[in-house]
Design an enzyme around this catalytic site. Structure first.
Site, short mmCIF file in Angstrom:
data_model
loop_
_atom_site.label_atom_id
_atom_site.label_comp_id
_atom_site.label_asym_id
_atom_site.label_seq_id
_atom_site.Cartn_x
_atom_site.Cartn_y
_atom_site.Cartn_z
N LYS A 176 -16.31 110.38 48.18
CA LYS A 176 -15.93 112.51 47.70
C LYS A 176 -16.69 112.62 46.92
CE LYS A 176 -12.59 112.24 45.09
NZ LYS A 176 -11.41 111.99 44.74
N GLN B 2 -0.13 117.90 40.72
CA GLN B 2 0.09 116.52 40.88
C GLN B 2 1.07 116.40 40.86
OE1 GLN B 2 -2.55 114.72 41.47
NE2 GLN B 2 -4.03 115.35 41.36
#
Length: 330
Positions: free
Chosen positions: A71, A143
């Site tokens: 990533k 989140q």
């Protein structure tokens, strides 16, 4: 052979949360067994742009599958005001470990939200009381949504209390879930007296005290991902059964990093790593436990595990956009 391009919508559609939770748990177990490679996160600092790049590679071999990927993620705080772009963006390259063929390139931002929620769910499943029905969330940003989506997959959550300094963010959260849960805004203490609490803020001065928590609350401390961040009061960390995701990352940039570097916490204050619990090498919650805390920094193995679920679903269901990245013509 084609490479799949998967947008944020594709990742969202194919990241089936129960399977992501299982894959992330498998990743923690593989890491504990020594069946994973996860070099330290590397940074490229760009002070001239008030930002940085971070690379997070990993390989893991679960019991029935293996996967590899990397990533590439940034943090550029000026992006929203100066360029109309998100502060954080990520791209995941998911590869076949046997051939190194790039199976997919996918949005890493949505992926990160999914795997972060899944990590909290794994910890909740092992550390929260079995009959937990209430969830508190401090921080109503992006989140917070996957915290509820994931944790409600491992506990029968009925009541949700969300706390944030932004009333608009609270209202958006309530509007999103008010047809599924008994959800409302509330104080940090009201959120903290739920059976489970997830904190997902970027603060550097603790906002959750011992008085803000119930006698048996399990806390997922998810917000600290950089040196200096600190959501929970030191007294909470000192008194709790304290579980971390990775020793090196947590002591450097996790919830424990500030009191650790000040000498207030040391090895004797750590119960263990989550991998030890999911493999049965240490017990999860016991009848004698009070407050438990999971310090999550976010690991590259979680990204790879989640990418595995996303790719397999997308490939099986002909989702995403296939393209000939390497020019192989097939």
């Amino acid at each position: 052979m084609q490479t799949l391009l998967l947008s944020s919508e594709d990742v969202d559609e194919n990241a089936q949360m129960p399977e992501v939770i299982g894959a992330v748990e498998d990743a923690f177990a593989a890491y504990e067994r020594g069946d994973a490679q996860m070099p330290a996160k590397s940074y490229i600092d760009l002070p001239e742009y008030n930002g940085d790049f971070r690379s997070m590679p990993a390989y893991l071999a679960a019991e029935t599958w293996d996967a590899a990927g990397i990533k590439w993620v940034n943090v550029h705080p000026d992006n929203p005001d100066d360029h109309g772009l998100p502060t954080v963006m990520g791209t995941m390259i998911y590869s076949d470990p046997e051939t190194a063929f790039p199976l997919a390139i996918m949005d890493g931002t949505e992926l990160t939200m999914k795997r972060t929620g899944a990590a909290a769910a794994v910890a909740t499943d092992h550390l929260a009381v079995e009959d937990a029905t209430s969830l508190g969330i401090v921080g109503a940003g992006v989140q917070s949504y996957t915290q509820l989506d994931a944790i409600s997959s491992v506990r029968d959550i009925e009541k949700v209390v969300v706390s944030d300094v932004d009333d608009g963010a609270i209202q958006r959260f309530v509007d999103r879930y008010d047809d599924q849960f008994d959800v409302r805004g509330g104080s940090i203490s009201e959120a903290g007296h739920c059976d489970v609490l997830s904190t997902v803020t970027p603060v550097e001065s603790p906002i959750v005290s011992a008085d803000d928590l119930g006698d048996h609350t399990h806390v997922n401390a998810m917000g600290a991902d950089a040196e200096g961040k600190h959501e929970l009061a030191d007294e909470v960390l000192l008194a709790a059964k304290l579980v971390i995701d990775d020793y090196k990352q947590c002591t450097h940039s996790g919830e424990i990093n500030v009191p650790w570097n000040e000498g207030l916490l040391d090895d004797d204050d750590l119960y263990g790593e989550i991998g030890e619990i999911v493999t049965g090498h240490r017990e999860g919650r016991t009848a004698d436990d009070g407050v438990t805390v999971f310090d999550s920094t976010g690991l590259a193995i979680q990204d790879v595990a989640t990418a595995h679920v996303v790719y397999e679903h997308a490939d099986d269901n002909d989702n995403g956009t296939p393209f000939d990245l390497l020019g192989l013509g097939n």
